[in-house]
Structures are given as structure tokens and as C-alpha cells.
Enzyme design. Sequence first.
Site, PDB file in Angstrom:
ATOM      1  N   CYS A 128       0.811  -1.225   0.000  1.00 34.13           N
ATOM      2  CA  CYS A 128       0.000   0.000   0.000  1.00 34.13           C
ATOM      3  C   CYS A 128       0.850   1.284   0.000  1.00 34.13           C
ATOM      4  CB  CYS A 128      -0.949  -0.007   1.192  1.00 34.13           C
ATOM      5  SG  CYS A 128      -0.156  -0.514   2.724  1.00 34.13           S
ATOM      6  N   HIS A 241      -3.109   6.371   4.509  1.00 33.48           N
ATOM      7  CA  HIS A 241      -1.683   6.578   4.770  1.00 33.48           C
ATOM      8  C   HIS A 241      -1.259   7.974   4.302  1.00 33.48           C
ATOM      9  CE1 HIS A 241      -1.299   2.481   5.815  1.00 33.48           C
ATOM     10  NE2 HIS A 241      -0.577   2.013   4.804  1.00 33.48           N
TER      11      HIS A 241
END
Length: 334
Positions: A128, A241
Site C-alpha cells: 500500500c 496513509h
Amino acid sequence: MQSTKIAILGATGAVGQEFLRLLAERDVPAANIRLLASARSAGKTMAYGDDALTVQEVSADAFSGIDIALFSAGGSTSKQWAQVAVDAGARVVDNSSAFRMTDGVPLVIPEVNPQAIGDAPIIANPNCSTIIMNMVVWPLHQVVPVERIVVSTYQAASGAGQQAMIELETQTADILAGKAAMPTVFPVQSAFNLFSHNSEIDADGYNIEEVKMIKETRKIFGAPNIKITATCVRVPVPRAHSESINLELSAPMSADRAREILSTAPGVKVVDDRVKNYFPMPIDASGKDDCLVGRIRRDISRDDERGLDLFVCGDQIRKGAALNAIQIAELIAG
Ligand code: A2P
């Protein structure tokens, strides 16, 4: 995609549930979706539009008639079932790290290297943090090659799965209620704290998440010599994130030029309002397809214009995992 028969292995997890939302957005009929998980979830039903789909335990027969199998059930489960799915005639898009660095397995971000998919039976979805970083680094690298990347991450709980997200929420409530934090998924308290990424540390002192960002970027870019160093940290954010990125370019590029390039990059949205001091934030990136980029500025520690600083936020479950895999599936389905 609408006539493609799709299996989701790990359907009950955080990424699995996002797969279902994305397939619903694409109007894939319920009859073409098969949900798979462990024996723990067999018989459980999951809502899909007006339908309810029943989860089956993964088995040797579970992939018969399936065109594309989306895997997000951890590396060991991928290793156990990927070849079984391929032997049953499916193409596997694997979200785990099991095959990412395997020769012959393409590692794909559709905005970067869609051509790598070819007719490979197993296609790996990158880490990710790697995906989110490269959504903004790649468009710049296409114009002026990047020689070195220094990245620091601020990673959400979701990367460690559904239980980690629940732990962050319950721990926050517990602490506010005056109770002690009881970490079980993460090794240490996640609420009101941040900590070095909870993956193993290698002989050089890098954790495995950092090593993934370095090695995977080189493979995806086809740039074995690009220099990268990373520091990966968990923060008490549920599902998006953030990353601070410093780039060293092979030739000068102004911040304005970088902003212009990023403003037309697919899957990227520039959020860079210096007047209002408004820049990418995980709450703005959560639940969104686009990665948000801002704080675009010249690195003033250099005398030339070969350094750029950026800040990016991307939804870890969407572009960092499920959306990227669905985009790969769409390319396979044609
Ligand atoms: P289950 O709910 O039956 O345990 P997350 O990453 O959010 O924790 O989700 C992990 C997903 O992977 C879940 O859907 C989980 O199913 C599934 N899973 C974990 N281990 C296995 C296994 N051995 N076989 C099949 N599915 C598994």
C-alpha cells in the site's frame, strides 16, 4: 467486468469488504461474485446491494468457473491457494506480499506499468505505501528521471487489517474512559501514540515495510538502480496513509512544473493551498479513489532545482489495496 465471474478470497476482511463495495459501484451482478474466507466465516452472509451473498470456506472446488480471483487473506493463504485457483482456470490478483518479488510475476500499478500484466496467471498488487508513493513519483519520473527518494510514512491502522482498525477504535474509547490500553493486534498501544512499523527488522536496521517500498518500487519502475531510503511509522489514523517524500532529480524541475505535471496525473488530486494552509490530510483521502498531493516545494537545502518535497495521502484500503487490484482485474477483463 460485468460478465466476469469473480471470487474474493478474504471477503470478510477490510480489503475484502472494499472489493465488494467497488464491484457494486461497477454494477457487477451478485450472481457473478463468490465470497471465500476461512471455515470461521463459512455460512455468514454479506450484503451486496439488495442481495445477500453467503461466504464459503475456501476449498479446491471453490474456484471452478471463476475468471478472476481477488486474493486478500494474507501471504500464507495466497501461497496455499493461488496455484489451485490458476489450475481451476482463474487468473489471480494477489494483494499479499507472497509473489511480489517472484520473477515472472508482474507487480502492477495500473497508472504506472499496466503493460506488465500480459497474460500472466498471477499478478501481484504492490504494498500500500509503495502504491501511494508511486502514484505521485512516477508522473514526475516520466518527465525528469528521479535518482533518489527519501520517504517517511505515517501509516494507518487498516494496513494491519480489520482487527487493527477495531483495536484503534476500542483502545481510544478505553483510554478516554480512563481504562488501560490493551494492545493485542499491534505490539504496543496504537491510540494516542505512534510507533515504528510493526514488521520485522533486517540486519541493516530497516523494517520489512521499508524494504518492500524500496524493492517493489525498483521492480515496478524497471529501475534497479534508483536510490531509495524509507522510514515507516504507524499513526493513530483508521484508513489512509500519509507520506513525506523528498526527491532528488537528474535535472532541474521547478515546483510549479511539478504541480502542473501532478495536476494532470491520473488518480492524483493536487491539494496545495498555501494561502489557506490547506494540504492533504488522511481524513480527506479516506474513502476516496484519488491520492491527494500537496506541500509541493523546492528543496531549499540544495543550491540547484534538482530537489523537490511533497506530501501525499491515499486511502490504504482503496488505492493502496482493493481499488488497485480491481483496476488490474478490469485490465484483465478487457
Ligand atoms: P475469516 O474472517 O474467515 O478469518 P483482515 O486482513 O482484514 O484481517 O482480513 C483477513 C481475511 O483473510 C479475512 O477475510 C479472513 O477470513 C481471511 N483469512 C485469513 N486466514 C484465512 C485462511 N487460512 N483461509 C481463508 N481465508 C483466510
